[in-house]
Design a protein around this motif. Structure first.
Motif, mmCIF file in Angstrom:
data_model
loop_
_atom_site.group_PDB
_atom_site.id
_atom_site.type_symbol
_atom_site.label_atom_id
_atom_site.label_comp_id
_atom_site.label_asym_id
_atom_site.label_seq_id
_atom_site.Cartn_x
_atom_site.Cartn_y
_atom_site.Cartn_z
ATOM 1 N N PRO A 105 101.349 18.216 -47.320
ATOM 2 C CA PRO A 105 100.219 18.544 -48.229
ATOM 3 C C PRO A 105 99.029 17.593 -48.141
ATOM 4 O O PRO A 105 97.978 17.896 -48.708
ATOM 5 C CB PRO A 105 100.833 18.444 -49.636
ATOM 6 C CG PRO A 105 102.270 18.156 -49.486
ATOM 7 C CD PRO A 105 102.531 17.779 -48.080
ATOM 8 N N GLU A 106 99.175 16.465 -47.479
ATOM 9 C CA GLU A 106 98.055 15.499 -47.477
ATOM 10 C C GLU A 106 96.844 16.047 -46.735
ATOM 11 O O GLU A 106 96.971 16.717 -45.724
ATOM 12 C CB GLU A 106 98.482 14.169 -46.851
ATOM 13 C CG GLU A 106 99.618 13.471 -47.567
ATOM 14 C CD GLU A 106 99.339 13.133 -49.025
ATOM 15 O OE1 GLU A 106 98.196 13.299 -49.485
ATOM 16 O OE2 GLU A 106 100.290 12.724 -49.713
ATOM 17 N N ASN A 109 91.352 13.304 -45.123
ATOM 18 C CA ASN A 109 90.873 11.917 -45.227
ATOM 19 C C ASN A 109 91.964 10.910 -45.557
ATOM 20 O O ASN A 109 91.838 9.739 -45.216
ATOM 21 C CB ASN A 109 89.714 11.844 -46.218
ATOM 22 C CG ASN A 109 88.485 12.476 -45.597
ATOM 23 O OD1 ASN A 109 87.922 11.941 -44.653
ATOM 24 N ND2 ASN A 109 88.108 13.653 -46.069
ATOM 25 N N HIS A 143 93.794 22.347 -47.338
ATOM 26 C CA HIS A 143 92.411 22.597 -47.762
ATOM 27 C C HIS A 143 91.599 23.438 -46.774
ATOM 28 O O HIS A 143 90.500 23.863 -47.087
ATOM 29 C CB HIS A 143 91.674 21.264 -47.964
ATOM 30 C CG HIS A 143 92.361 20.367 -48.944
ATOM 31 N ND1 HIS A 143 93.265 19.406 -48.555
ATOM 32 C CD2 HIS A 143 92.291 20.294 -50.287
ATOM 33 C CE1 HIS A 143 93.717 18.769 -49.622
ATOM 34 N NE2 HIS A 143 93.155 19.287 -50.675
ATOM 35 N N TRP A 144 92.117 23.620 -45.586
ATOM 36 C CA TRP A 144 91.360 24.386 -44.588
ATOM 37 C C TRP A 144 91.693 25.870 -44.754
ATOM 38 O O TRP A 144 92.582 26.396 -44.100
ATOM 39 C CB TRP A 144 91.706 23.898 -43.180
ATOM 40 C CG TRP A 144 91.188 22.516 -42.910
ATOM 41 C CD1 TRP A 144 90.453 21.736 -43.744
ATOM 42 C CD2 TRP A 144 91.363 21.750 -41.714
ATOM 43 N NE1 TRP A 144 90.163 20.524 -43.153
ATOM 44 C CE2 TRP A 144 90.714 20.509 -41.900
ATOM 45 C CE3 TRP A 144 92.004 21.986 -40.495
ATOM 46 C CZ2 TRP A 144 90.685 19.510 -40.931
ATOM 47 C CZ3 TRP A 144 91.981 20.990 -39.515
ATOM 48 C CH2 TRP A 144 91.324 19.779 -39.736
ATOM 49 N N ARG A 347 83.670 17.044 -55.725
ATOM 50 C CA ARG A 347 84.993 17.595 -55.375
ATOM 51 C C ARG A 347 85.426 18.552 -56.466
ATOM 52 O O ARG A 347 85.348 18.223 -57.661
ATOM 53 C CB ARG A 347 85.964 16.419 -55.236
ATOM 54 C CG ARG A 347 87.359 16.777 -54.799
ATOM 55 C CD ARG A 347 87.423 17.096 -53.307
ATOM 56 N NE ARG A 347 88.789 16.956 -52.834
ATOM 57 C CZ ARG A 347 89.723 17.885 -53.000
ATOM 58 N NH1 ARG A 347 89.446 19.027 -53.595
ATOM 59 N NH2 ARG A 347 90.948 17.669 -52.555
ATOM 60 N N ASP A 350 91.356 21.762 -56.164
ATOM 61 C CA ASP A 350 92.568 21.174 -56.769
ATOM 62 C C ASP A 350 92.265 19.972 -57.677
ATOM 63 O O ASP A 350 93.077 19.605 -58.518
ATOM 64 C CB ASP A 350 93.593 20.785 -55.694
ATOM 65 C CG ASP A 350 93.000 20.003 -54.546
ATOM 66 O OD1 ASP A 350 91.918 20.376 -54.068
ATOM 67 O OD2 ASP A 350 93.601 18.996 -54.125
ATOM 68 N N PHE A 351 91.071 19.369 -57.541
ATOM 69 C CA PHE A 351 90.724 18.237 -58.417
ATOM 70 C C PHE A 351 90.467 18.693 -59.855
ATOM 71 O O PHE A 351 90.524 17.895 -60.768
ATOM 72 C CB PHE A 351 89.500 17.482 -57.874
ATOM 73 C CG PHE A 351 89.883 16.272 -57.048
ATOM 74 C CD1 PHE A 351 90.880 16.360 -56.095
ATOM 75 C CD2 PHE A 351 89.256 15.046 -57.233
ATOM 76 C CE1 PHE A 351 91.257 15.257 -55.335
ATOM 77 C CE2 PHE A 351 89.616 13.928 -56.488
ATOM 78 C CZ PHE A 351 90.622 14.038 -55.527
ATOM 79 N N ARG A 355 92.639 16.056 -61.331
ATOM 80 C CA ARG A 355 91.881 14.944 -61.924
ATOM 81 C C ARG A 355 91.016 15.507 -63.060
ATOM 82 O O ARG A 355 89.818 15.222 -63.137
ATOM 83 C CB ARG A 355 90.935 14.308 -60.882
ATOM 84 C CG ARG A 355 91.573 13.814 -59.611
ATOM 85 C CD ARG A 355 92.104 12.395 -59.783
ATOM 86 N NE ARG A 355 92.574 11.831 -58.529
ATOM 87 C CZ ARG A 355 93.758 12.119 -57.968
ATOM 88 N NH1 ARG A 355 94.580 12.962 -58.540
ATOM 89 N NH2 ARG A 355 94.126 11.533 -56.830
ATOM 90 N N ALA A 384 77.470 17.850 -51.131
ATOM 91 C CA ALA A 384 78.652 18.126 -50.296
ATOM 92 C C ALA A 384 79.730 18.544 -51.272
ATOM 93 O O ALA A 384 80.004 17.819 -52.229
ATOM 94 C CB ALA A 384 79.083 16.875 -49.552
ATOM 95 N N THR A 385 80.310 19.687 -51.048
ATOM 96 C CA THR A 385 81.312 20.162 -52.007
ATOM 97 C C THR A 385 82.259 21.183 -51.399
ATOM 98 O O THR A 385 81.914 21.872 -50.432
ATOM 99 C CB THR A 385 80.623 20.771 -53.260
ATOM 100 O OG1 THR A 385 81.617 21.121 -54.210
ATOM 101 C CG2 THR A 385 79.767 21.974 -52.930
ATOM 102 N N VAL A 422 82.855 21.024 -40.527
ATOM 103 C CA VAL A 422 81.877 21.200 -41.614
ATOM 104 C C VAL A 422 81.993 20.010 -42.576
ATOM 105 O O VAL A 422 80.982 19.435 -43.011
ATOM 106 C CB VAL A 422 82.117 22.542 -42.372
ATOM 107 C CG1 VAL A 422 81.129 22.696 -43.516
ATOM 108 C CG2 VAL A 422 82.023 23.724 -41.418
ATOM 109 N N ALA A 423 83.232 19.639 -42.886
ATOM 110 C CA ALA A 423 83.451 18.517 -43.816
ATOM 111 C C ALA A 423 82.858 17.228 -43.244
ATOM 112 O O ALA A 423 82.232 16.447 -43.973
ATOM 113 C CB ALA A 423 84.937 18.360 -44.087
ATOM 114 N N ASP A 426 79.113 17.187 -43.533
ATOM 115 C CA ASP A 426 78.792 16.856 -44.929
ATOM 116 C C ASP A 426 78.879 15.342 -45.153
ATOM 117 O O ASP A 426 78.013 14.739 -45.797
ATOM 118 C CB ASP A 426 79.789 17.541 -45.881
ATOM 119 C CG ASP A 426 79.320 18.922 -46.328
ATOM 120 O OD1 ASP A 426 78.140 19.244 -46.115
ATOM 121 O OD2 ASP A 426 80.136 19.672 -46.895
ATOM 122 N N SER A 442 88.558 10.377 -54.809
ATOM 123 C CA SER A 442 88.628 11.294 -53.669
ATOM 124 C C SER A 442 88.526 10.481 -52.378
ATOM 125 O O SER A 442 87.568 9.725 -52.191
ATOM 126 C CB SER A 442 87.490 12.311 -53.723
ATOM 127 O OG SER A 442 87.389 12.967 -52.472
#
Ligand SMILES: C[C@@H]1O[C@H](OP(=O)(O)OP(=O)(O)OC[C@H]2O[C@@H](n3cnc4c(=O)[nH]c(N)nc43)[C@H](O)[C@@H]2O)[C@@H](O)[C@H](O)[C@@H]1O
Length: 486
Positions: A105-106, A109, A143-144, A347, A350-351, A355, A384-385, A422-423, A426, A442
């Motif tokens: 799941p990581e 980054n 996340h992709w 972000r 899932d945040f 969070r 960037a989001t 893309v990330a 950003d 993050s």
């Protein structure tokens, strides 16, 4: 001759190590190879000799296993093995390969951070032993999620990073190169060690000490035996399998992996759940050298440059940002410039539940952004989001007095560079802004902060984050991790 170390796997793979007391040379016999190639051609006498040696080795197995390791400088190593023994053994094996993988799941980054732990470890090992760190292909990250970018599996590091630049710090190679060098061997991976936390690690009052042990697996593992080999995730490569899979309870820094690698005699070793190993050198000049070597792939830098130029009136020259092509030529810089825009990493996804207290709702984020941009007397905001389109549209309505931009590649470009590209674009754009605000905890924001440290931005323009509505303003700001040069 004396038998010093034996291992017997349940199948026909018997490994016998014979060590000559006289010349310290190791001879490794793979008995499955013997079965297939040697035994039919052997004389009866030779067969008998091998059988006796095997039998003898099996009898000494339990003794050898129990006395296999000695503590030395806090590291477990093979007992009685001298530096010369090791280097003779090492050179007899030629190049050895270390593969690794991370908890599925990581995200991208955190995986970059795990890379650094292993790259620094390899950097320290490179003068002692001939290892190559095999870069685990990117793919299937949680996340992709874009559906229109083709398959996002087995992506090489060169899609995102400048591999030559990485190689100036550590002996790394792409997976393809590794596969090319072991093509004929079945199974290609000799040993997999799955790192796991000790069962007692969270017990109260338990003193922290670096330690590792081969132990039963605490949780179920994604590897299973099929015939002679173990199959497993292996980055979706059908032709990858392993001869042995074991769990290693592990508590400590990456350097502790030396113990695992040194008790192993294998040419190809894989460490799974490598994130369990901690940084050897967090924040010192070696850490920063490794970090500086992680230059982004040239094509992504160019895409970001073109966006900065066309949309943000920003270029390194205009912004007074110094970044030599070769990271080894970088010096300690002080940058007072930066692109004429405020950059925000917002972000979402899932945040919003992970969070919840620290991530602001869109209106509260906009209120904070407006306050800062007015203070900076700027007009342009780069966001960037990972927010879906409708959330970004809503944010824009709250900031209608300003020019609010987001990097939105054409479908063709997005197909080419994928979600990871893309990330990164950003991140590059955010790292060049006059002022940056990130999201609490993050790792995506952390990596931007590090880029800005490398370029020498003033810390008060870098280590900032949005506050959650529940926290209110002001909230605790990110810890500053200053760059260190030798
Ligand atoms: C709580 C943890 O948070 C960790 O996330 P966190 O550190 O933000 O950062 P990452 O580990 O990079 O994971 C977030 C991923 O979401 C996408 N993403 C996030 N922000 C942006 C953005 O501004 N632009 C673009 N283009 N993409 C973005 C991107 O694919 C990125 O790699 C997760 O990796 C862990 O799995 C866990 O959920």
């Amino acid at each position: 001759m004396r038998i010093t170390d034996t291992k017997f796997n349940a199948d026909v793979t018997w490994k016998i190590r014979l060590k000559s007391n006289v010349n310290h040379r190791h001879l490794i016999l793979h008995l499955n190879d013997c079965n297939e190639h040697l035994l039919p051609t052997m004389s009866i006498l030779t067969r008998l000799l091998v059988a006796v040696l095997c039998f003898g080795s099996l009898k000494t197995h339990s003794v050898a296993e129990s006395s296999q390791f000695c503590e030395k400088d806090g590291l477990k190593e093979n007992c009685g093995e001298t530096k010369e023994d090791r280097s003779t053994f090492s050179s007899s094996l030629g190049v050895r390969y270390l593969l690794y993988d991370v908890n599925p799941p990581e995200g991208f980054n955190l995986r970059r951070d795990v890379y650094m732990r292993l790259a620094i470890f390899m950097h320290e090992m490179k003068n002692e032993e001939n290892w190559r760190l095999v870069l685990p292909p990117w793919g299937q990250l949680y996340h992709w999620q874009s559906s229109n970018v083709g398959e996002q599996t087995k992506l090489p590091w060169r899609m995102f990073f400048d591999v030559k630049s990485l190689q100036k710090f550590a002996p790394v190679i792409e997976m393809e190169e590794f596969l090319g060098s072991v093509q004929k061997k079945r199974p290609p991976i000799d040993e997999v060690y799955i790192l796991q936390h000790y069962k007692d690690v969270w017990e109260e009052g338990k003193e922290w000490q670096d330690r590792w042990n081969i132990e039963g697996c605490i949780e179920s593992i994604p590897y299973s035996k099929s015939g002679k080999a173990y199959t497993g995730p292996f980055w979706t490569y059908k032709n990858l399998s392993a001869q042995k899979v074991e769990c290693a309870s592990f508590q400590g820094h990456a350097a502790l992996l030396k113990g695992i690698l040194r008790q192993s005699r294998a040419k190809v070793v894989m460490i799974d759940h490598a994130e369990v190993a901690l940084h050897d050198r967090y924040g010192d000049h070696i850490y920063w050298e490794c970090r500086r070597s992680m230059r982004f792939a040239r094509h992504l830098v160019e895409i970001a440059q073109s966006f900065r130029k066309q949309q943000l009136d920003s270029s390194d020259d205009k912004d007074m940002v110094k970044r030599p092509d070769n990271w080894l030529e970088e010096r300690e810089y002080t940058t007072t410039g930066g692109g004429p825009y405020l950059a925000v990493h917002l972000r979402r996804k899932d945040f919003l539940w992970g969070r919840a207290k620290q991530v602001p709702d869109l209106q509260f984020a906009a209120d904070q952004i407006e306050k800062i941009i007015k203070k900076l007397q700027l007009e342009t905001i780069f966001i960037a989001t990972d927010a879906p389109k409708h959330e970004f549209a809503e944010l824009k309505t709250h900031l209608s007095k300003f020019k609010v931009l987001r990097f939105e590649p054409s479908p063709t470009l997005k197909y080419e560079i994928k979600d990871g590209g893309v990330a990164i674009v950003d991140q590059i754009i955010c790292s060049h802004a006059k002022y940056f605000i990130g999201t609490h905890e993050s790792t995506f924001s952390f990596r931007i902060q590090e880029e800005r440290e490398i370029m020498g931005f003033q810390r008060n323009t870098t280590f900032n984050r949005l506050c959650g509505r529940e926290e209110g303003i002001p909230c605790t700001q990110p810890t500053q991790w200053p760059i260190v040069f030798k």
